[in-house]
Structure formats: structure tokens, C-alpha cells
Write a protein that holds these residues in place. Structure first.
Motif, short mmCIF file in Angstrom:
data_model
loop_
_atom_site.label_atom_id
_atom_site.label_comp_id
_atom_site.label_asym_id
_atom_site.label_seq_id
_atom_site.Cartn_x
_atom_site.Cartn_y
_atom_site.Cartn_z
N ARG A 11 42.33 42.35 38.89
CA ARG A 11 41.85 42.55 40.26
C ARG A 11 41.24 43.95 40.36
O ARG A 11 41.91 44.93 40.07
N VAL A 13 38.70 46.94 42.39
CA VAL A 13 37.99 47.50 43.53
C VAL A 13 36.84 48.35 42.99
O VAL A 13 37.04 49.16 42.08
N ARG A 22 26.50 49.64 44.46
CA ARG A 22 27.81 49.02 44.67
C ARG A 22 27.70 47.51 44.70
O ARG A 22 28.45 46.79 44.02
N VAL A 38 38.10 42.43 44.35
CA VAL A 38 38.85 42.14 45.58
C VAL A 38 38.47 43.07 46.72
O VAL A 38 38.91 42.89 47.85
N GLY A 39 37.63 44.08 46.43
CA GLY A 39 37.22 45.00 47.48
C GLY A 39 36.16 45.96 46.98
O GLY A 39 35.97 46.12 45.78
N ALA A 40 35.46 46.60 47.91
CA ALA A 40 34.44 47.58 47.58
C ALA A 40 34.46 48.68 48.63
O ALA A 40 34.67 48.42 49.82
N ALA A 41 34.25 49.93 48.16
CA ALA A 41 34.32 51.08 49.06
C ALA A 41 33.13 51.98 48.83
O ALA A 41 32.56 52.03 47.73
N GLU A 46 37.80 55.76 51.63
CA GLU A 46 37.91 54.31 51.77
C GLU A 46 38.56 53.70 50.54
O GLU A 46 39.32 52.73 50.64
N LEU A 50 41.81 51.29 50.52
CA LEU A 50 41.77 49.94 49.98
C LEU A 50 42.84 49.73 48.90
O LEU A 50 43.43 48.65 48.81
N GLU A 53 46.02 49.07 50.55
CA GLU A 53 46.02 47.76 51.21
C GLU A 53 46.05 46.61 50.22
O GLU A 53 46.76 45.62 50.43
N LEU A 54 45.31 46.73 49.11
CA LEU A 54 45.08 45.58 48.23
C LEU A 54 45.85 45.65 46.91
O LEU A 54 45.98 44.64 46.23
N PRO A 56 45.07 46.83 43.85
CA PRO A 56 44.32 46.27 42.72
C PRO A 56 44.87 46.76 41.39
O PRO A 56 45.63 47.73 41.32
#
Length: 230
Positions: A11, A13, A22, A38-41, A46, A50, A53-54, A56
Motif C-alpha cells: 500500500r 502513498v 503526482r 491508497v493516497g496522494a499528497a 499532507e 495521510l 490516517e491510512l 501505508p
């Protein structure tokens, strides 16, 4: 977690302040097996949020960003969320970018000309306990260490209570070999290599493979590039 055969993908980010870059990295990784974005900042602040929160497995971290740059974000992530590894993915390969990032806790370092397969390999390398360094970056790291660390002349005795085999494993780590390659060279299993690594880390107080490289050079166990293994 690392991806085993049939297991879950790593997983990831993605962090980069340039939207086009990005989104391009996210799109590229979405086409490849073994990873799940699972995410991008868009900046370090940020990114830290993330990760909290996630949770990764790995963060692909740009370096030069507003508000909070990649080095500071890496330092915070590794301090606050040690289960998450960081692989730097940046345009810059100069010493002023490389060494602060590694000191902050990054386990991998790639430049943005890396292909998707190389990025995936780096992700899984750091999750397996190896360094995820581009070949040119690893050479520069070894050159810098050879310039700065004192070395002994002649064949040294195994230091700090290490066995001969543990010393052999340490030297191969410093030469840039991963666990599977070490196992092949020494004709032992990967599990045996991991046992030797755990033992030598415990005896020397080494925490990771980057420290192992510095330790090996400092003890004179390896010579600078071109000098071979002592």
C-alpha cells in the motif's frame, strides 16, 4: 507487509507538489502489479496527515515542496509511524539532497527517470529490509563513505564478537548485495542469511543496512570502490 505470492500488494502513498507529476506516478503504478496507491499528497504536511490516517506500507516522497519539504516529512513519518517506509522519488541526485534524506530515515532513493518496474522493486526492497537505491545512488553513497570513513590496512579480525560467517554477510551487505544474492553467494538459505543479519545487528548495535555499510567501512572490512573485499 511485503507481497508474497498471491498476497496483498504493498500500500503506497505518492507525494509530489506538481499535480501532473503526482497524477502521472499514480496512473503508472496503477498499471503495475504488486502495489496499490491508497493516497496522494501535494506537500509534506499532507503526507504526514495521510500516513497517520491510512497507515501505508511505503511513501514515495518528493523532496522540494512547499510548507514542509520531503526531508522534514520523512523525519516526522519515521519518528511517528515507524512501520511506514519512505522511498524518495525526486529529480535531484546531488549530495545535498541525497544524504539529508537518508539521515532523515529514507530507506530508498530514486530519481524521476526511474521506470515503473524499478519503483515497484524499490518499494518491495525496503519492505524486505533491503535498501531501495538506484544503482548510481548506491555508487555515490559508497564513494562518499569511502572518502569520509577511516579504514584499517591489512585483513582485519572480525570485530565486536562477530563470527567469520557474520563478517562475510556484513561485507556483502556493504557491497550492495540483497539477502537472496548473499544466500546464493554463500550457498545457504535466505532464512540463514536473515539469522546472521539479526545476530550481527544485535552484536554491533546496527539498526539498518545503511548503518551496516558505514560500520563495515569504519572497521576496514571493505575497501573503497576498486579495492575489492578485504
Amino acid at each position: 507487509m511485503t507481497q508474497e505470492a498471491g498476497g496483498s500488494p504493498a500500500r503506497v502513498v505518492v507525494v509530489d507538489d506538481q499535480t501532473v507529476v503526482r497524477e502521472g506516478i499514480v496512473m503508472l503504478l496503477g498499471l503495475l502489479p504488486g502495489v496499490e496507491v491508497v493516497g496522494a499528497a501535494g506537500d509534506g504536511e499532507e503526507a504526514v496527515r495521510l500516513v497517520a490516517e491510512l497507515a501505508p506500507d511505503v511513501v514515495l516522497m518528493d523532496l522540494r515542496m512547499p510548507r514542509c519539504d520531503g526531508v522534514e516529512a520523512t523525519r516526522r513519518i519515521r519518528a511517528e509511524h515507524p512501520a511506514t517506509q519512505v522511498v524518495v522519488l525526486t529529480t535531484y541526485a546531488d549530495d545535498e539532497s541525497l544524504f539529508p534524506a537518508l539521515r532523515a530515515g529514507a530507506r530508498g532513493y530514486l530519481t524521476k527517470d526511474a521506470g515503473g518496474d524499478e519503483i515497484v522493486r524499490a518499494v518491495h526492497s525496503v519492505l524486505s529490509g533491503d535498501a531501495g537505491l538506484a544503482p548510481g545512488i548506491q555508487r555515490r553513497l559508497l564513494e562518499r563513505l569511502s572518502e569520509s570513513e577511516p579504514r584499517r590496512e591489512g585483513p582485519p579480525e572480525p570485530p565486536d564478537g562477530l563470527t567469520v560467517r557474520e563478517t562475510e554477510v556484513l561485507v556483502l551487505i556493504a557491497e550492495g548485495f540483497n539477502n537472496h544474492q548473499i544466500a546464493s553467494r554463500l550457498h545457504v538459505s535466505t532464512a540463514t542469511v536473515k539469522t546472521h543479519i539479526n545476530n550481527l545487528f544485535s552484536k554491533t548495535g546496527i539498526k539498518d543496512r545503511a548503518q551496516a555499510v558505514r560500520y563495515a567501512y569504519g572497521k576496514g572490512l571493505v575497501r573503497p570502490p576498486g579495492g575489492g573485499i578485504t
